[in-house]
Each structure stands twice: as structure tokens, then as C-alpha cells.
Design a protein around this motif. Sequence first.
Motif, mmCIF file in Angstrom:
data_model
loop_
_atom_site.group_PDB
_atom_site.id
_atom_site.type_symbol
_atom_site.label_atom_id
_atom_site.label_comp_id
_atom_site.label_asym_id
_atom_site.label_seq_id
_atom_site.Cartn_x
_atom_site.Cartn_y
_atom_site.Cartn_z
ATOM 1 N N LEU A 242 0.815 -1.210 0.000
ATOM 2 C CA LEU A 242 0.000 0.000 0.000
ATOM 3 C C LEU A 242 0.853 1.267 0.000
ATOM 4 O O LEU A 242 0.497 2.244 -0.668
ATOM 5 C CB LEU A 242 -0.941 -0.003 1.206
ATOM 6 C CG LEU A 242 -1.868 1.205 1.348
ATOM 7 C CD1 LEU A 242 -2.811 1.285 0.158
ATOM 8 C CD2 LEU A 242 -2.643 1.127 2.651
ATOM 9 N N LEU A 243 1.971 1.268 0.692
ATOM 10 C CA LEU A 243 2.802 2.470 0.784
ATOM 11 C C LEU A 243 3.277 2.977 -0.588
ATOM 12 O O LEU A 243 3.097 4.154 -0.905
ATOM 13 C CB LEU A 243 3.972 2.238 1.724
ATOM 14 C CG LEU A 243 3.587 2.194 3.202
ATOM 15 C CD1 LEU A 243 4.784 1.809 4.048
ATOM 16 C CD2 LEU A 243 3.007 3.520 3.644
ATOM 17 N N LEU B 290 2.612 6.605 -5.296
ATOM 18 C CA LEU B 290 2.351 6.729 -6.729
ATOM 19 C C LEU B 290 1.106 7.560 -6.989
ATOM 20 O O LEU B 290 1.110 8.458 -7.837
ATOM 21 C CB LEU B 290 2.195 5.340 -7.348
ATOM 22 C CG LEU B 290 1.820 5.298 -8.829
ATOM 23 C CD1 LEU B 290 2.956 5.850 -9.677
ATOM 24 C CD2 LEU B 290 1.483 3.882 -9.240
ATOM 25 N N ARG B 291 0.043 7.298 -6.239
ATOM 26 C CA ARG B 291 -1.217 8.015 -6.462
ATOM 27 C C ARG B 291 -1.076 9.496 -6.146
ATOM 28 O O ARG B 291 -1.515 10.356 -6.892
ATOM 29 C CB ARG B 291 -2.342 7.403 -5.618
ATOM 30 C CG ARG B 291 -3.684 8.037 -5.868
ATOM 31 C CD ARG B 291 -4.070 7.826 -7.332
ATOM 32 N NE ARG B 291 -5.177 8.653 -7.715
ATOM 33 C CZ ARG B 291 -5.097 9.672 -8.578
ATOM 34 N NH1 ARG B 291 -3.961 9.975 -9.149
ATOM 35 N NH2 ARG B 291 -6.154 10.360 -8.901
ATOM 36 N N PRO C 86 -3.900 -5.020 -6.542
ATOM 37 C CA PRO C 86 -5.123 -4.325 -6.974
ATOM 38 C C PRO C 86 -5.879 -3.675 -5.820
ATOM 39 O O PRO C 86 -6.336 -2.540 -5.934
ATOM 40 C CB PRO C 86 -5.962 -5.426 -7.632
ATOM 41 C CG PRO C 86 -5.001 -6.485 -8.007
ATOM 42 C CD PRO C 86 -3.918 -6.424 -6.989
ATOM 43 N N GLY C 87 -5.986 -4.373 -4.710
ATOM 44 C CA GLY C 87 -6.678 -3.808 -3.556
ATOM 45 C C GLY C 87 -5.959 -2.591 -3.003
ATOM 46 O O GLY C 87 -6.584 -1.603 -2.612
ATOM 47 N N LEU D 233 -7.496 1.135 -2.797
ATOM 48 C CA LEU D 233 -7.530 1.818 -1.505
ATOM 49 C C LEU D 233 -6.754 3.134 -1.557
ATOM 50 O O LEU D 233 -7.185 4.137 -0.970
ATOM 51 C CB LEU D 233 -6.964 0.915 -0.411
ATOM 52 C CG LEU D 233 -7.040 1.485 1.000
ATOM 53 C CD1 LEU D 233 -8.492 1.769 1.391
ATOM 54 C CD2 LEU D 233 -6.403 0.522 1.982
ATOM 55 N N SER D 234 -5.655 3.164 -2.290
ATOM 56 C CA SER D 234 -4.909 4.416 -2.418
ATOM 57 C C SER D 234 -5.733 5.458 -3.171
ATOM 58 O O SER D 234 -5.663 6.652 -2.859
ATOM 59 C CB SER D 234 -3.567 4.180 -3.105
ATOM 60 O OG SER D 234 -3.739 3.779 -4.441
#
Length: 107
Positions: free
Chosen positions: A22-23, A28-29, A90-91, A95-96
Motif C-alpha cells: 500500500l505504501l 504513486l497516487r 489491486p486492492g 484503496l490508495s
Amino acid sequence: MAGEPLDEPIRPHGFLRFLIILLPCLLLRFGLGEIRGSFYFFIVLYFPMINWGVYWTMGSVRVLLNRLFGSDRIRIAKLRKFYKWYLNAPGALVLSELVYQAYLFNR
């Protein structure tokens, strides 16, 4: 492959593995900023047919690389480890996107 267990333990487990993925997804987002596209479309990668398609593609690439190297360098256990890490991506991307949209809403 003689004597090697088929399912080796994967470290780190579960939620910690998800956070590790996730980090970089959050970075990236937020690094992309406000673009027209979003990461919501990554939820499609959880559809069973696509998911199995990805798994079999990885298996085919494994067979091809093993034939090119002339030995069994990429074992099924390694492929399964990589696939279990991939399943979190993908999750984490979706979430991001949710976190980024919440940030924009509350800004």
C-alpha cells in the motif's frame, strides 16, 4: 525440487504484506496528482477469470524462462509466493485511490 516443500511460508503475513504494498501505491497516487484516470479500474483484477488468467500467464512465463535457462530455476513455490504478493496490489491501488479522493474532498 526433491525435498523442497511445495508451500513455503510467506513472510511477512497478511495485513503487513498488504501495508508494504500500500505504501508505494499511495506514493504513486499522490505523485500523479489530479489526472483524469483513476485506480478504481484495478478492482477488475479481482474478477475470477482475469485472476486465473494472470496466474496461468505467470505459469507460462515460468515454463518459458525455465526452458531458456535449461534448468528448473523458477520453482512453483517461488511463483506462488510472487502471486500471493501480486494479489495485494489491486486492492492496495484501489484503496490508495479512495484515500486520495478523501484527501481531495477534505482539503
